[in-house]
Write a protein that holds these residues in place. Structure first.
Motif, PDB file in Angstrom:
ATOM      1  N   LEU A  37       9.211   7.100   9.772  1.00 14.78           N
ATOM      2  CA  LEU A  37       8.345   7.978   9.021  1.00 14.78           C
ATOM      3  C   LEU A  37       7.743   7.447   7.855  1.00 14.78           C
ATOM      4  O   LEU A  37       6.611   7.515   7.232  1.00 14.78           O
ATOM      5  CB  LEU A  37       9.011   9.215   8.902  1.00 14.78           C
ATOM      6  N   ALA A  38       8.729   6.795   6.917  1.00 17.34           N
ATOM      7  CA  ALA A  38       8.393   6.150   5.681  1.00 17.34           C
ATOM      8  C   ALA A  38       7.112   5.146   5.832  1.00 17.34           C
ATOM      9  O   ALA A  38       6.412   4.966   5.165  1.00 17.34           O
ATOM     10  CB  ALA A  38       9.410   5.787   4.743  1.00 17.34           C
ATOM     11  N   GLY A  39       7.454   4.143   6.800  1.00 13.36           N
ATOM     12  CA  GLY A  39       6.473   3.246   7.055  1.00 13.36           C
ATOM     13  C   GLY A  39       4.940   3.786   7.497  1.00 13.36           C
ATOM     14  O   GLY A  39       4.196   3.208   6.990  1.00 13.36           O
ATOM     15  N   ALA A  40       5.161   4.787   8.385  1.00  8.44           N
ATOM     16  CA  ALA A  40       3.914   5.376   8.812  1.00  8.44           C
ATOM     17  C   ALA A  40       3.074   5.988   7.578  1.00  8.44           C
ATOM     18  O   ALA A  40       1.977   5.894   7.337  1.00  8.44           O
ATOM     19  CB  ALA A  40       3.984   6.544   9.746  1.00  8.44           C
ATOM     20  N   VAL A  41       3.799   6.769   6.703  1.00 10.22           N
ATOM     21  CA  VAL A  41       3.357   7.131   5.280  1.00 10.22           C
ATOM     22  C   VAL A  41       2.606   6.126   4.573  1.00 10.22           C
ATOM     23  O   VAL A  41       1.642   6.443   4.076  1.00 10.22           O
ATOM     24  CB  VAL A  41       4.340   8.104   4.811  1.00 10.22           C
ATOM     25  N   LEU A  42       3.399   5.045   4.367  1.00  9.56           N
ATOM     26  CA  LEU A  42       2.797   4.056   3.800  1.00  9.56           C
ATOM     27  C   LEU A  42       1.555   3.458   4.234  1.00  9.56           C
ATOM     28  O   LEU A  42       0.592   3.165   3.393  1.00  9.56           O
ATOM     29  CB  LEU A  42       3.954   2.854   3.428  1.00  9.56           C
ATOM     30  N   CYS A  43       1.637   3.304   5.472  1.00 10.66           N
ATOM     31  CA  CYS A  43       0.158   2.761   6.153  1.00 10.66           C
ATOM     32  C   CYS A  43      -0.860   3.913   5.920  1.00 10.66           C
ATOM     33  O   CYS A  43      -2.062   3.267   5.740  1.00 10.66           O
ATOM     34  CB  CYS A  43       0.490   2.506   7.555  1.00 10.66           C
ATOM     35  N   LEU A  44      -0.288   5.007   6.055  1.00  7.16           N
ATOM     36  CA  LEU A  44      -1.426   6.103   5.835  1.00  7.16           C
ATOM     37  C   LEU A  44      -2.046   6.055   4.530  1.00  7.16           C
ATOM     38  O   LEU A  44      -3.434   6.342   4.059  1.00  7.16           O
ATOM     39  CB  LEU A  44      -1.026   7.550   5.938  1.00  7.16           C
ATOM     40  N   LEU A  45      -1.315   5.781   3.497  1.00  2.79           N
ATOM     41  CA  LEU A  45      -1.765   5.832   1.980  1.00  2.79           C
ATOM     42  C   LEU A  45      -2.383   4.503   1.407  1.00  2.79           C
ATOM     43  O   LEU A  45      -2.839   4.423   0.541  1.00  2.79           O
ATOM     44  CB  LEU A  45      -0.766   6.269   1.260  1.00  2.79           C
ATOM     45  N   SER A  46      -2.575   3.724   2.472  1.00  2.45           N
ATOM     46  CA  SER A  46      -2.899   1.965   2.019  1.00  2.45           C
ATOM     47  C   SER A  46      -4.260   2.218   2.201  1.00  2.45           C
ATOM     48  O   SER A  46      -5.113   2.722   3.040  1.00  2.45           O
ATOM     49  CB  SER A  46      -2.427   1.164   2.938  1.00  2.45           C
ATOM     50  N   PHE A  47      -4.836   1.286   1.187  1.00  2.00           N
ATOM     51  CA  PHE A  47      -6.395   1.191   1.093  1.00  2.00           C
ATOM     52  C   PHE A  47      -6.702  -0.198   0.813  1.00  2.00           C
ATOM     53  O   PHE A  47      -8.231  -0.377   0.628  1.00  2.00           O
ATOM     54  CB  PHE A  47      -7.077   2.217  -0.087  1.00  2.00           C
ATOM     55  N   TRP A  48      -5.685  -1.034   0.855  1.00  2.00           N
ATOM     56  CA  TRP A  48      -5.968  -2.555   1.125  1.00  2.00           C
ATOM     57  C   TRP A  48      -4.824  -3.344   1.955  1.00  2.00           C
ATOM     58  O   TRP A  48      -3.963  -2.422   2.444  1.00  2.00           O
ATOM     59  CB  TRP A  48      -6.381  -3.330  -0.330  1.00  2.00           C
ATOM     60  N   ILE A  49      -5.307  -4.242   2.315  1.00  2.00           N
ATOM     61  CA  ILE A  49      -4.347  -5.108   3.373  1.00  2.00           C
ATOM     62  C   ILE A  49      -2.927  -5.332   3.347  1.00  2.00           C
ATOM     63  O   ILE A  49      -2.338  -4.970   4.462  1.00  2.00           O
ATOM     64  CB  ILE A  49      -5.123  -6.433   3.929  1.00  2.00           C
ATOM     65  N   TRP A  50      -2.730  -5.614   2.224  1.00  2.00           N
ATOM     66  CA  TRP A  50      -1.196  -6.000   2.015  1.00  2.00           C
ATOM     67  C   TRP A  50      -0.400  -4.861   1.805  1.00  2.00           C
ATOM     68  O   TRP A  50       0.671  -4.788   2.732  1.00  2.00           O
ATOM     69  CB  TRP A  50      -1.177  -6.966   0.841  1.00  2.00           C
ATOM     70  N   PRO A  51      -0.682  -3.682   1.341  1.00  2.00           N
ATOM     71  CA  PRO A  51       0.323  -2.490   1.630  1.00  2.00           C
ATOM     72  C   PRO A  51       0.300  -2.154   3.035  1.00  2.00           C
ATOM     73  O   PRO A  51       1.412  -1.791   3.534  1.00  2.00           O
ATOM     74  CB  PRO A  51      -0.471  -1.469   0.741  1.00  2.00           C
ATOM     75  N   LEU A  52      -0.963  -2.225   3.586  1.00  2.00           N
ATOM     76  CA  LEU A  52      -1.007  -1.860   5.002  1.00  2.00           C
ATOM     77  C   LEU A  52      -0.056  -3.157   5.825  1.00  2.00           C
ATOM     78  O   LEU A  52       0.881  -2.390   6.825  1.00  2.00           O
ATOM     79  CB  LEU A  52      -2.187  -2.097   5.733  1.00  2.00           C
ATOM     80  N   ILE A  53      -0.057  -4.135   5.562  1.00  2.00           N
ATOM     81  CA  ILE A  53       0.963  -5.014   6.225  1.00  2.00           C
ATOM     82  C   ILE A  53       2.496  -4.686   6.078  1.00  2.00           C
ATOM     83  O   ILE A  53       3.369  -4.588   6.847  1.00  2.00           O
ATOM     84  CB  ILE A  53       0.840  -6.440   6.003  1.00  2.00           C
ATOM     85  N   ALA A  54       2.784  -4.202   4.737  1.00  2.00           N
ATOM     86  CA  ALA A  54       3.907  -3.906   4.402  1.00  2.00           C
ATOM     87  C   ALA A  54       4.353  -2.696   5.172  1.00  2.00           C
ATOM     88  O   ALA A  54       5.572  -2.672   5.599  1.00  2.00           O
ATOM     89  CB  ALA A  54       4.027  -3.700   3.037  1.00  2.00           C
ATOM     90  N   GLY A  55       3.579  -1.670   5.353  1.00  2.00           N
ATOM     91  CA  GLY A  55       4.081  -0.675   5.776  1.00  2.00           C
ATOM     92  C   GLY A  55       4.139  -0.700   7.323  1.00  2.00           C
ATOM     93  O   GLY A  55       5.058  -0.185   7.940  1.00  2.00           O
TER      94      GLY A  55
END
Length: 363
Positions: A37-55
């Motif tokens: 759930l935490a990873g999905a929230v991080l992806c949802l709140l990402s607006f550039w590539i590296w946080p998305l990859i981390a999520g």
């Protein structure tokens, strides 16, 4: 991003098994769902590539708890003569991911942009958390106080890895799972961007994959206890190889002028083969283990998801927007699986022949 997800899945599985042997299956599954759930929230709140990859990496760390705990819980709960059928049902449910995922993702992206995918995953993770809390019992009652001691962990993994047939079944299952994830990222691109079939084409492919996977799992269940497991595995691998060759042939012959119908049959047949192989290899890989079931489930998952990560990485490196991107990886995984199977059969044959010669000399 998919490779990051699979790397997170592969690496974290090393730890989930021993932890679940120490603290039980249920708390580990709950913890994994919270991480998902935490990873999905991080992806949802990402607006550039590296946080998305981390999520995506965090999602993989959480999601793999389901794989480890499911395999271990089945081993905890069911007798040997029932496990293979249960794994067949479990893997038929697993077919929902490559079947429904691209369809839901396409419509979520169409309606809300790419963030819509992760809004759906946040909702699904939250729902999973509720279901696990409400319905998942503890299946491992004989907790091992020493399960997390480093020496014990290394000893368990060494014992699992060197048990008869484990590495073979893990690699074969990994090739099959790699084929699933290759289709998961390759089919939408093939259908939408290359063949220009749009959302209807995605729905058709998803339905065909689901039906094919369930058909393969059903065949596996029917063949259980009727023919030798090795023959079921070989049949599934040959179906995978034949369908991969067919998919490559269609791609080379027709190129992007081909139609969805012409590509659909070999893709679906590949999943029939996967559905036949995965339940058998899972059951056989897990069969010898009782006390260290969690470690066995973890190591099985590491090999499977590591192979799947290699498949998706190959798709990323090969990607040219071509009809042969997916067939190349399909064919490579199918050939690798058959070579591993044939090599093991040859090695066992040589060992058996040497044993007979030694027996004759003694007599």
């Amino acid at each position: 991003t998919m490779s990051a997800y699979l790397v997170g899945t592969a690496l974290s599985q090393i730890f989930y098994g021993p932890i679940s042997d120490r603290f039980g299956r249920r708390p580990v599954m709950l913890a994994g769902t919270w991480i998902l759930l935490a990873g999905a929230v991080l992806c949802l709140l990402s607006f550039w590539i590296w946080p998305l990859i981390a999520g995506r990496f965090v999602q993989g760390v959480g999601a793999c708890a389901g794989t480890v705990i499911a395999d271990a819980a089945v081993r905890d709960t069911f007798t040997a003569d029932r496990r293979q059928r249960v794994y067949a049902r479990l893997n038929a449910a697993f077919a929902l991911a490559p079947a429904l995922g691209p369809v839901i993702g396409y419509f979520a992206m169409t309606a809300f942009g790419w963030h819509g995918n992760f809004a759906v995953l946040v909702a699904l993770a939250a729902l999973l958390l509720v279901l696990v809390w409400r319905y998942l019992p503890e299946t491992h009652l004989d907790l091992k106080q020493e399960a997390l001691e480093p020496k014990r962990v290394l000893s368990d993994y060494w014992r699992v890895l060197h048990s008869d047939g484990f590495a073979l079944y893990a690699v074969l299952g990994g090739c099959c799972v790699g084929l699933v994830y290759t289709a998961l990222i390759g089919a939408p691109d093939l259908v939408i961007n290359v063949l220009k079939s749009g959302e209807f084409g995605i729905i058709v492919v998803a339905g065909a994959i689901l039906v094919a996977f369930v058909t393969g799992a059903g065949l596996c269940a029917v063949l259980t206890n009727r023919i030798a497991n090795a023959w079921t595995i070989l049949a599934g691998l040959l179906v995978m190889l034949a369908s991969s060759l067919g998919l490559m042939g269609v791609g080379l012959a027709l190129g992007d002028q081909g139609t969805l119908v012409e590509f659909l049959l070999p893709i679906a047949l590949a999943f029939v083969g996967v559905g036949m192989v995965v339940p058998v290899t899972t059951a056989l890989a897990m069969a010898p283990f009782g006390e260290n079931t969690g470690s066995a489930a973890s190591l099985l998952g590491v090999v499977r998801m590591g192979t799947a990560a290699l498949g998706t990485l190959a798709m990323s490196l090969l990607h040219r927007g071509s009809v042969i991107d997916m067939p190349i990886v399909f064919l490579a995984l199918s050939v690798l699986a058959l070579l591993v199977f044939a090599g093991e059969a040859w090695w066992r044959g040589v060992a058996s022949m040497q044993a007979r010669r030694s027996g004759s000399q003694i007599r």
